[in-house]
Design a protein around this motif. Structure first.
Motif, short mmCIF file in Angstrom:
data_model
loop_
_atom_site.label_atom_id
_atom_site.label_comp_id
_atom_site.label_asym_id
_atom_site.label_seq_id
_atom_site.Cartn_x
_atom_site.Cartn_y
_atom_site.Cartn_z
N HIS A 126 5.84 6.32 1.32
CA HIS A 126 6.43 5.31 0.47
C HIS A 126 5.65 4.00 0.56
N LEU A 127 5.91 3.11 -0.37
CA LEU A 127 5.27 1.81 -0.40
C LEU A 127 5.59 1.02 0.87
N GLN A 128 4.57 0.36 1.39
CA GLN A 128 4.82 -0.50 2.54
C GLN A 128 4.03 -1.79 2.39
N LEU A 129 4.57 -2.83 3.00
CA LEU A 129 3.96 -4.15 2.91
C LEU A 129 2.68 -4.20 3.75
N LEU A 130 1.61 -4.69 3.13
CA LEU A 130 0.32 -4.78 3.80
C LEU A 130 0.10 -6.20 4.34
N GLU B 48 -3.02 3.91 -2.80
CA GLU B 48 -2.85 3.05 -3.97
C GLU B 48 -2.36 1.69 -3.49
N TYR B 49 -2.96 0.64 -4.06
CA TYR B 49 -2.69 -0.71 -3.61
C TYR B 49 -2.07 -1.51 -4.77
N VAL C 55 0.85 -1.19 0.00
CA VAL C 55 0.00 0.00 0.00
C VAL C 55 0.88 1.24 0.00
N GLN C 56 0.44 2.24 -0.72
CA GLN C 56 1.13 3.52 -0.74
C GLN C 56 0.13 4.61 -0.40
N TYR C 57 0.19 5.11 0.83
CA TYR C 57 -0.67 6.22 1.24
C TYR C 57 -0.16 7.52 0.63
N THR D 131 -4.07 -0.25 -7.94
CA THR D 131 -5.46 0.19 -7.87
C THR D 131 -5.52 1.37 -6.92
N THR D 132 -6.06 2.47 -7.41
CA THR D 132 -6.23 3.63 -6.55
C THR D 132 -7.58 3.53 -5.86
#
Lengths: 113, 112
Positions: B43-47, B88-89, B37-39, B106-107
């Motif tokens: 930065h991108l982080q593992l969900l 964004e996922y 996920v990227q809020y 996917t936003t």
């Protein structure tokens, strides 16, 4: 360090110039990856380092791109003779093993003018 | 080479609605599966991640995903979304080649 550190965070360069992007992974993470993300696109794999093995360079888009990882730690991605289509966010990630589950850096936003 | 397909490019929901984001991959062998996920502004982080075992995996913030091997799918779900889930996922697949292949993302926009 506590996370993956990338520098610079932003870089504006003139077409034709060379740029170097730096990534400092999490200490002890043997795997290091470079991806790039263009506007509205997914993540495009560039190169992957695993320990002392030869890197997987299969994603580098042209011979203008190269990367190295010194001492199993810091990595530098170099783009020579930059072109406008190189404009993107360049992301570095590291992981403890090659199985996945990355920790990403904040990225370097590269703009070629 | 493996590929990852995320069918929904942009999803808009109201708070408390249920969420399901689709992810399909093409690879016949053993896979490790991830959602990142990227809020906004982060930065991108593992969900969450799936390596083996129970095909229903739970991640942070009430998210879960189900691995259905026969459908080559790893859909992300949340029973009740919040405004703070706007992000964004990205779905990703990792094979024994050592690197992950990501979907296009996917936003998700959650309206308060």
């Amino acid at each position: 360090g506590a996370g993956v550190s990338q520098s610079p965070s932003n870089k504006v360069t003139e077409k034709g110039k060379d740029v170097e992007l730096r990534c400092d992974p999490i200490s002890g993470h043997t795997a290091l990856y470079w991806y790039r993300q263009s506007l509205g696109q997914g993540l495009e794999f560039l190169i992957y380092f695993q320990g002392n093995s030869a890197p997987d360079k299969s994603g580098l888009p042209s011979d203008r791109f190269s990367a190295e990882r010194t001492g199993g730690s810091v990595s530098t991605l170099t783009i020579q003779r930059t072109q406008q289509e190189d404009s993107a966010v360049y992301l570095c990630a590291s992981s403890l093993t090659s199985e996945g589950g990355y920790t990403f850096g904040s990225g370097t936003r590269l703009t070629v003018v | 080479a493996q590929s990852v397909s995320q069918h929904n490019h942009h999803v808009i929901l109201s708070e408390a609605a249920s969420l399901e984001l689709g992810c399909n991959y093409s690879y016949g062998g053993t896979v490790n599966l991830f959602w990142y996920v990227q809020y906004p502004g982060q930065h991108l982080q593992l969900l969450l991640k799936y390596f083996s075992g129970d095909p229903l995996v739970k991640g942070i913030k009430g998210f879960e995903a189900e691995f259905i091997k026969s459908k080559f799918s790893f859909n992300l779900r949340k029973p009740s979304v919040q405004w703070s889930d706007t992000a964004e996922y990205f779905c990703a697949v990792n094979t024994n080649a050592g690197k992950s292949t990501f979907g296009d993302g996917t936003t998700l926009t959650v309206k308060p």
